[in-house]
Design an enzyme around this catalytic site. Structure first.
Site, short mmCIF file in Angstrom:
data_model
loop_
_atom_site.label_atom_id
_atom_site.label_comp_id
_atom_site.label_asym_id
_atom_site.label_seq_id
_atom_site.Cartn_x
_atom_site.Cartn_y
_atom_site.Cartn_z
N LYS A 126 0.86 -1.18 0.00
CA LYS A 126 0.00 0.00 0.00
C LYS A 126 0.89 1.23 0.00
CE LYS A 126 -4.42 0.97 0.13
NZ LYS A 126 -5.55 0.16 -0.33
N ASP A 166 -7.12 4.37 -4.44
CA ASP A 166 -7.77 4.18 -3.14
C ASP A 166 -8.39 5.55 -2.83
OD1 ASP A 166 -7.79 2.03 -0.79
OD2 ASP A 166 -7.54 3.97 0.18
P1 NDP Z 1 -13.03 7.67 -2.65
O1 NDP Z 1 -12.01 8.71 -2.36
O2 NDP Z 1 -13.52 7.50 -4.03
O3 NDP Z 1 -14.31 7.89 -1.72
C1 NDP Z 1 -14.21 7.94 -0.33
C2 NDP Z 1 -15.57 8.34 0.24
O4 NDP Z 1 -15.53 8.22 1.66
C3 NDP Z 1 -15.95 9.77 -0.08
O5 NDP Z 1 -17.33 9.89 -0.22
C4 NDP Z 1 -15.44 10.53 1.15
O6 NDP Z 1 -16.15 11.73 1.40
C5 NDP Z 1 -15.70 9.53 2.24
N1 NDP Z 1 -14.70 9.67 3.31
C6 NDP Z 1 -13.34 9.52 3.18
N2 NDP Z 1 -12.73 9.74 4.34
C7 NDP Z 1 -13.71 10.04 5.23
C8 NDP Z 1 -13.72 10.37 6.59
N3 NDP Z 1 -12.58 10.45 7.29
N4 NDP Z 1 -14.93 10.59 7.17
C9 NDP Z 1 -16.08 10.53 6.46
N5 NDP Z 1 -16.13 10.21 5.14
C10 NDP Z 1 -14.97 9.98 4.56
O7 NDP Z 1 -12.39 6.31 -2.09
P2 NDP Z 1 -12.81 4.82 -2.42
O8 NDP Z 1 -14.26 4.70 -2.66
O9 NDP Z 1 -11.85 4.29 -3.42
O10 NDP Z 1 -12.44 4.08 -1.05
C11 NDP Z 1 -13.38 3.94 0.01
C12 NDP Z 1 -12.93 2.81 0.93
O11 NDP Z 1 -12.86 1.60 0.18
C13 NDP Z 1 -11.54 2.98 1.56
O12 NDP Z 1 -11.53 2.37 2.82
C14 NDP Z 1 -10.65 2.17 0.62
O13 NDP Z 1 -9.47 1.73 1.26
C15 NDP Z 1 -11.58 1.01 0.31
N6 NDP Z 1 -11.30 0.25 -0.89
C16 NDP Z 1 -11.14 0.86 -2.12
C17 NDP Z 1 -10.90 0.11 -3.23
C18 NDP Z 1 -10.81 0.71 -4.60
O14 NDP Z 1 -10.63 -0.04 -5.56
N7 NDP Z 1 -10.92 2.02 -4.77
C19 NDP Z 1 -10.73 -1.34 -3.15
C20 NDP Z 1 -10.99 -1.89 -1.85
C21 NDP Z 1 -11.24 -1.11 -0.77
P3 NDP Z 1 -15.96 13.01 0.43
O15 NDP Z 1 -16.68 12.65 -0.83
O16 NDP Z 1 -16.59 14.13 1.16
O17 NDP Z 1 -14.48 13.14 0.24
O1 2IT Z 2 -7.84 -1.68 -0.89
C1 2IT Z 2 -7.75 -2.14 -2.05
O2 2IT Z 2 -7.89 -3.35 -2.27
C2 2IT Z 2 -7.53 -1.20 -3.15
N1 2IT Z 2 -7.48 -0.01 -2.93
C3 2IT Z 2 -7.36 -1.72 -4.55
C4 2IT Z 2 -5.96 -2.24 -4.76
C5 2IT Z 2 -5.60 -2.60 -6.18
O3 2IT Z 2 -4.39 -2.81 -6.38
O4 2IT Z 2 -6.45 -2.69 -7.06
#
Ligand code: NDP
Ligand code: 2IT
Length: 447
Positions: A126, A166
């Site tokens: 990461k 992420d």
């Molecule tokens: P994004 O940046 O696209 O979206 C994050 C969302 O969560 C936004 O709506 C944001 O609000 C909100 N958010 C972030 N931090 C906070 C906080 N401290 N308090 C309240 N709301 C918060 O990120 P992702 O959708 O990619 O990721 C979301 C989660 O999923 C994370 O935990 C990430 O590690 C996990 N994840 C992501 C993957 C991926 O492929 N992208 C894969 C697997 C897991 P705002 O819109 O106001 O910024």
């Molecule tokens: O938390 C996760 O699994 C991710 N943000 C996606 C990682 C990836 O390499 O696609």
């Protein structure tokens, strides 16, 4: 054996002070390992458990960039290459002001087991930065990404370490990062990063994969209990990449998305969500949910998604925002609102206390390292397409994703049954992920 396991855990916490999220992730995995080491003491004897907790390499670097006003800014960049027993390091990059080494280590540690669960040849890593893309112009984001990659390119590569997105890192940032990588190494090495745009080496479905995969996992879990998602009232936290795709897919299976949220508040949508409007606000205009002006909806400034459960009936909760966003109070609210399923789209969104309360209330709980593995699994499908210079159809890629999620679900469930804790998906995920990595580490010798 259990005593020795606890000594190892205590030592890991002592050696990594001031990193509470990493401690939480390690403690959660260790809580599942006692029956494994009782049966296979060689994991402890060969030092596999100690080694798995120590990253193979941790890189911290300065990221200087110039803002639009001409002022020099400094951020900190991280890449933690945790474990390469199963394949090249793989895992996302997070850009958020709260990112610290401890955050990256917790995420990298989780990623080892998640990637193992996918059954694909992926190590765990990461990275990220304490850079906040919010309110920054495209030009500033580009300059930051270019500076980040000017240092990070030394450590990444198709066969070495393959980053992706992420929190705070989406298609725009991946484009700038990949552009700078291509420029520096002077070749189009498409397998060096995933989440790319479709015209420059990306895969269909990768953008939707984490959220869609989460819904496929829940669908399978419900199927095993003779239920489905038709008519289910679903509360989703966040409104980013994972949350939007999860809301879209669950609605397409007949569920009603009764609420979503962002970092500024929560949006109640008792009649269902208009996901096109959410996409427009969050993906195109990069603004808050305050502007969601569909009749029947209500935005509660400063509230979490879970607070909406005071007034709404909720069958399924999908935390898709960030770590520790769903605490004991939120768990109690959900149980009272009738919730029977909680599945983690985010990484470690539920606090340990919340997980305990949910389990005691008989709620089906799907841990993030299993339920959100669809994102990284589809990254592996993107790497496969890059390696074979092929591109698959949406239908084919989506059906591969669904198969992978069903398989992860079944492996977690079967493992929980084999270890006498039927239906404890967290235990099943930890043991199934751990044993795959641990066996590879044993085979590779002391490295
Ligand atoms: P994004 O940046 O696209 O979206 C994050 C969302 O969560 C936004 O709506 C944001 O609000 C909100 N958010 C972030 N931090 C906070 C906080 N401290 N308090 C309240 N709301 C918060 O990120 P992702 O959708 O990619 O990721 C979301 C989660 O999923 C994370 O935990 C990430 O590690 C996990 N994840 C992501 C993957 C991926 O492929 N992208 C894969 C697997 C897991 P705002 O819109 O106001 O910024
Ligand atoms: O938390 C996760 O699994 C991710 N943000 C996606 C990682 C990836 O390499 O696609």
């Amino acid at each position: 054996m259990e005593h020795r396991l606890d000594e190892v855990r205590t030592e890991v916490l002592r050696r990594n002070p001031g990193e509470p999220e990493f401690h939480q992730a390690v403690t959660e995995v260790f809580a599942s390992l006692a029956p494994v080491v009782a049966e296979h003491p060689h994991y402890l004897e060969a030092g596999v458990i100690e080694r798995i907790c120590e990253p193979e390499r941790q890189i911290i670097f300065r990221v200087p960039w110039t803002d639009d006003a001409g002022r020099v800014r400094i951020n900190r960049g991280f890449r933690v290459q945790f474990n390469s027993a199963l394949g090249p390091y793989k895992g996302g990059l997070r850009f958020h002001p709260a990112v610290s080494l401890g955050t990256v280590k917790f995420l990298g540690f989780e990623q080892i087991f998640k990637n193992a669960l996918t059954g694909m040849p992926l190590g765990g890593a990461k990275g990220g930065s304490d850079f906040d893309p919010k309110g920054r112009s495209d030009a500033e984001v580009m300059r930051f990404c270019q500076s980040f990659m000017t240092e990070a390119h030394r450590y990444i590569g198709e066969h070495t370490d393959v980053p992706a997105g992420d929190i705070g890192v989406g298609r725009r940032e991946i484009g700038y990062l990949f552009g700078q990588y291509t420029r520096i190494v002077d070749r189009h090495e498409s397998g060096a990063i995933t989440g790319k745009g479709l015209s420059w080496g990306g895969s269909l479905v990768r953008n939707e994969a984490t959220g869609y995969g989460l819904v496929y996992f829940v669908r399978r879990m419900l199927e095993r209990h003779g239920r489905d998602l038709d008519g289910a009232r679903v509360l989703v936290s966040g409104s980013g990449n994972v949350a939007i795709a999860a809301a879209e897919r669950v609605a397409s299976l007949g569920a009603i998305v009764v609420g979503m949220s962002d970092s500024t508040g929560a949006l109640a949508t008792p009649d269902g969500i208009d996901i096109t409007r959410v996409r427009e606000l969050k993906e195109e205009r990069r603004t808050t949910l305050t502007g969601y002006d569909v009749p029947g909806a209500r935005f509660v400034s400063g509230a979490t998604a879970w607070e909406l459960a005071r007034e709404l009936r909720v069958d399924v909760a999908l935390p898709c925002a960030t770590q520790n966003e769903l605490d004991a109070d939120a768990a109690r609210l959900l149980v009272t609102a009738g919730t029977t399923v909680v599945a983690e789209g985010a990484n470690m969104p539920c606090t340990p206390e919340a997980v305990r309360l949910l389990r005691e209330a008989g709620v089906l709980f799907a841990p993030g390292k299993a339920a959100n593995a669809g994102g990284v699994a589809t990254s592996a499908l993107e790497m496969q397409q890059n390696a074979s210079r092929d591109s698959w159809s949406f239908e084919h890629t989506d059906s591969r994703l669904a198969e992978i999620m069903d398989d992860i679900h079944d492996r977690c469930l079967e493992t929980s049954i084999a270890y006498g804790a039927a239906g404890d998906y967290a235990l099943g995920a930890n043991i199934a992920g751990f044993t795959r990595v641990a066996d590879a580490m044993l085979a590779l010798g002391v490295i």
